[in-house]
Design a protein around this motif. Sequence first.
Motif, mmCIF file in Angstrom:
data_model
loop_
_atom_site.group_PDB
_atom_site.id
_atom_site.type_symbol
_atom_site.label_atom_id
_atom_site.label_comp_id
_atom_site.label_asym_id
_atom_site.label_seq_id
_atom_site.Cartn_x
_atom_site.Cartn_y
_atom_site.Cartn_z
ATOM 1 N N MET A 93 47.060 47.429 36.710
ATOM 2 C CA MET A 93 48.008 46.394 36.296
ATOM 3 C C MET A 93 48.220 45.411 37.434
ATOM 4 N N VAL A 94 48.298 44.157 37.066
ATOM 5 C CA VAL A 94 48.646 43.112 38.028
ATOM 6 C C VAL A 94 49.831 42.363 37.436
ATOM 7 N N VAL A 110 45.459 32.599 39.817
ATOM 8 C CA VAL A 110 45.218 33.289 38.540
ATOM 9 C C VAL A 110 43.811 33.876 38.517
ATOM 10 N N THR A 111 42.836 33.126 38.976
ATOM 11 C CA THR A 111 41.461 33.633 39.018
ATOM 12 C C THR A 111 41.379 34.879 39.900
ATOM 13 N N GLU A 112 42.068 34.863 41.016
ATOM 14 C CA GLU A 112 42.076 36.015 41.915
ATOM 15 C C GLU A 112 42.798 37.200 41.283
ATOM 16 N N ALA A 113 43.889 36.962 40.582
ATOM 17 C CA ALA A 113 44.609 38.043 39.892
ATOM 18 C C ALA A 113 43.707 38.714 38.865
ATOM 19 N N VAL A 114 42.941 37.928 38.146
ATOM 20 C CA VAL A 114 42.009 38.477 37.157
ATOM 21 C C VAL A 114 40.872 39.219 37.848
ATOM 22 N N ARG A 115 40.424 38.716 38.994
ATOM 23 C CA ARG A 115 39.330 39.374 39.715
ATOM 24 C C ARG A 115 39.702 40.783 40.162
ATOM 25 N N ILE A 116 40.930 40.982 40.611
ATOM 26 C CA ILE A 116 41.328 42.302 41.105
ATOM 27 C C ILE A 116 41.815 43.231 39.998
ATOM 28 N N GLN A 120 39.770 47.267 31.943
ATOM 29 C CA GLN A 120 40.723 47.468 30.850
ATOM 30 C C GLN A 120 42.154 47.264 31.331
ATOM 31 N N GLY A 121 42.329 46.483 32.396
ATOM 32 C CA GLY A 121 43.633 46.300 33.005
ATOM 33 C C GLY A 121 44.550 45.382 32.211
ATOM 34 N N ILE A 122 45.789 45.354 32.643
ATOM 35 C CA ILE A 122 46.816 44.543 31.988
ATOM 36 C C ILE A 122 47.401 43.580 33.008
ATOM 37 N N LEU A 123 47.470 42.315 32.628
ATOM 38 C CA LEU A 123 48.052 41.274 33.465
ATOM 39 C C LEU A 123 49.410 40.900 32.891
ATOM 40 N N PHE A 124 50.463 41.075 33.691
ATOM 41 C CA PHE A 124 51.801 40.641 33.313
ATOM 42 C C PHE A 124 52.072 39.337 34.033
ATOM 43 N N VAL A 125 52.430 38.297 33.282
ATOM 44 C CA VAL A 125 52.719 36.986 33.855
ATOM 45 C C VAL A 125 54.225 36.749 33.779
ATOM 46 N N SER A 134 44.911 29.789 30.305
ATOM 47 C CA SER A 134 43.628 29.099 30.212
ATOM 48 C C SER A 134 43.653 27.713 30.866
ATOM 49 N N LEU A 135 44.838 27.123 31.048
ATOM 50 C CA LEU A 135 44.922 25.826 31.718
ATOM 51 C C LEU A 135 44.622 25.932 33.212
ATOM 52 N N PHE A 136 44.843 27.107 33.773
ATOM 53 C CA PHE A 136 44.686 27.289 35.203
ATOM 54 C C PHE A 136 43.435 28.062 35.578
ATOM 55 N N SER A 137 42.928 28.846 34.653
ATOM 56 C CA SER A 137 41.751 29.644 34.950
ATOM 57 C C SER A 137 40.914 29.804 33.677
ATOM 58 N N PRO A 138 39.838 29.041 33.545
ATOM 59 C CA PRO A 138 38.987 29.180 32.371
ATOM 60 C C PRO A 138 38.481 30.617 32.199
#
Length: 145
Positions: A93-94, A110-116, A120-125, A134-138
């Motif tokens: 989880m990030v 955001v790209t770095e958060a997705v990289r780490i 099957q992880g979960i991203l909490f914003v 998607s506006l910040f990281s395609p």
Amino acid sequence: LSNGSPGQDPSGVRKCWQRSCLGGDISEIHRSAILLATGKERVPVFHGPGFFPLYIVTADYEAQALFEVGANSLWYPPERFQDLPFTDFAADMVVLDVGSFPKHLLGGVVTEAVRILAQQGILFVLGSTEFDISLFSPQAGKLVA
């Protein structure tokens, strides 16, 4: 990748005390959680059984405050969040507080958060109910269902 969000409240994760409020995707197994720029307060739910939280903060006083309550943290200046020190590590989880960064840094953060994030992880914003990843990281925009 799922984009976690307890309710519509951008601070919902901060108010969460039980694993169940994180949603059905959170199992009872040990979970690594990286919390990016979430401030000097511990996020209580990630200090329960089965979690290993690591805070990456933007100020020395935040790291000190977390240390004083027994939380693990690393200090990084905001512009360095685009290049975190994890090469072969992926978090289950990030948690990312987008309100902690100037807009010109968000794409890289955001790209770095997705990289780490684990496959099957979960991203909490946190920080905005109107945030469109998607506006910040395609790359992240393609992964969010």
